[in-house]
Structure formats: C-alpha cells, structure tokens
Design a protein around this motif. Structure first.
Motif, short mmCIF file in Angstrom:
data_model
loop_
_atom_site.label_atom_id
_atom_site.label_comp_id
_atom_site.label_asym_id
_atom_site.label_seq_id
_atom_site.Cartn_x
_atom_site.Cartn_y
_atom_site.Cartn_z
N ILE A 204 0.91 -1.12 -0.11
CA ILE A 204 -0.02 0.00 0.25
C ILE A 204 0.71 1.36 0.17
N PHE A 205 0.45 2.34 -0.92
CA PHE A 205 1.37 3.26 -0.98
C PHE A 205 0.35 4.53 -1.05
N GLU A 206 0.97 5.84 -0.94
CA GLU A 206 0.15 6.95 -0.85
C GLU A 206 -0.57 7.27 -2.35
N ASP A 207 0.22 6.90 -3.24
CA ASP A 207 -0.18 7.16 -4.65
C ASP A 207 0.39 6.06 -5.76
N ARG A 208 -0.49 6.22 -6.92
CA ARG A 208 -0.09 5.25 -8.09
C ARG A 208 1.33 5.31 -8.29
N GLU A 209 1.85 6.51 -8.79
CA GLU A 209 3.26 6.37 -9.20
C GLU A 209 4.24 6.03 -8.17
N SER A 210 4.15 6.27 -6.82
CA SER A 210 5.12 5.43 -5.88
C SER A 210 5.01 4.19 -5.91
N ALA A 211 3.58 3.61 -5.89
CA ALA A 211 3.40 2.30 -5.98
C ALA A 211 4.03 1.46 -7.28
N ASN A 212 3.84 2.23 -8.39
CA ASN A 212 4.49 1.53 -9.65
C ASN A 212 5.90 1.55 -9.50
N ALA A 213 6.68 2.53 -9.13
CA ALA A 213 8.06 2.66 -9.05
C ALA A 213 8.45 1.67 -7.99
N ALA A 214 7.95 1.23 -7.01
CA ALA A 214 8.48 0.41 -5.94
C ALA A 214 8.06 -1.12 -6.49
N ASN A 215 6.91 -1.26 -7.03
CA ASN A 215 6.42 -2.58 -7.65
C ASN A 215 7.72 -3.01 -8.68
N ASP A 216 8.16 -2.22 -9.40
CA ASP A 216 9.11 -2.48 -10.41
C ASP A 216 10.43 -3.15 -9.60
N LYS A 217 10.81 -2.19 -8.59
CA LYS A 217 11.98 -2.90 -8.03
C LYS A 217 11.80 -4.05 -7.17
N VAL A 218 10.42 -4.21 -6.65
CA VAL A 218 10.26 -5.41 -5.92
C VAL A 218 10.25 -6.61 -6.81
N LEU A 219 9.73 -6.50 -8.07
CA LEU A 219 9.65 -7.71 -9.08
C LEU A 219 11.19 -7.90 -9.37
N GLU A 220 12.04 -7.03 -9.59
CA GLU A 220 13.52 -7.30 -9.94
C GLU A 220 14.11 -8.21 -8.87
N PHE A 221 13.60 -7.71 -7.59
CA PHE A 221 14.12 -8.35 -6.53
C PHE A 221 13.76 -10.04 -6.49
N VAL A 222 12.55 -10.03 -6.48
CA VAL A 222 11.83 -11.34 -6.69
C VAL A 222 12.55 -12.31 -7.70
N LYS A 223 12.64 -11.79 -8.99
CA LYS A 223 13.32 -12.55 -10.00
C LYS A 223 14.77 -12.84 -9.82
N ALA A 224 15.52 -12.08 -9.12
CA ALA A 224 16.84 -12.27 -8.78
C ALA A 224 17.30 -12.92 -7.66
#
Length: 96
Positions: free
Chosen positions: A53-73
């Motif tokens: 959960i994030f304050e706004d869509r832009e912050s959530a999208n940016a973090a989600n991209d980083k999280v998915l990179e971590f998960v894959k790696a």
C-alpha cells in the motif's frame, strides 16, 4: 492510497519466501517514497499473496518494479513463477 496485490500460485515455501522478503523487499519498500504498508499471507497449497500500500499510484508503480526485480533475482529458487497482479486505488480504508 494505491494498492498492489501479487498472487503466486506455485510457491515451494511461502514461509521461506516471506522470511526472505522481509529483509530484501522490506528495505526496498522502506526506501520508497509514499510507502505505507506491506503484507504477505500464506493461502495454503503453494499460494502466496503480497500486498503493498502506497500513498499514490506513481510511488506504487516505481516500488513494484523494484520489488519484481528483487523477486526475479533473489527468490528464483522458490519457483514463484509470474504473479497475478491486481492494482488500484483504495476506495475504503477502515482503521481502529
């Protein structure tokens, strides 16, 4: 607020994934602008669900991209596969 829900359906060990997510993903999220909260649940039979959960869509999208990179790696050995992703604006928030 904006929420991301990722559902994995073939997790070898949800408990292990959650433990590893707590440190790796936890740091990514704590360093992310607009971060509010993160949850992982064990749905049984190899189903793991992560909620951000994030304050706004832009912050959530940016973090989600980083999280998915971590998960894959970093969680490749857990055979997570590609998650089903649901995302959207939070319409109701009830807190104590």
């Amino acid at each position: 607020m904006y929420m991301f829900i990722r559902k994995y359906t073939k997790v070898r060990s949800v408990a292990d994934a959650a433990r590893r997510a707590k440190s790796g993903i936890g740091q990514i999220l704590r360093d992310s602008h607009g971060f509010r909260s993160y949850y992982v649940l064990d749905g049984g039979e190899g189903i793991g669900v992560a909620v951000m959960i994030f304050e706004d869509r832009e912050s959530a999208n940016a973090a989600n991209d980083k999280v998915l990179e971590f998960v894959k790696a970093s969680l490749l050995d857990l055979n997570l596969g590609d998650p089903e992703i649901i995302a959207g604006e939070v319409l109701v928030n009830i807190a104590p």
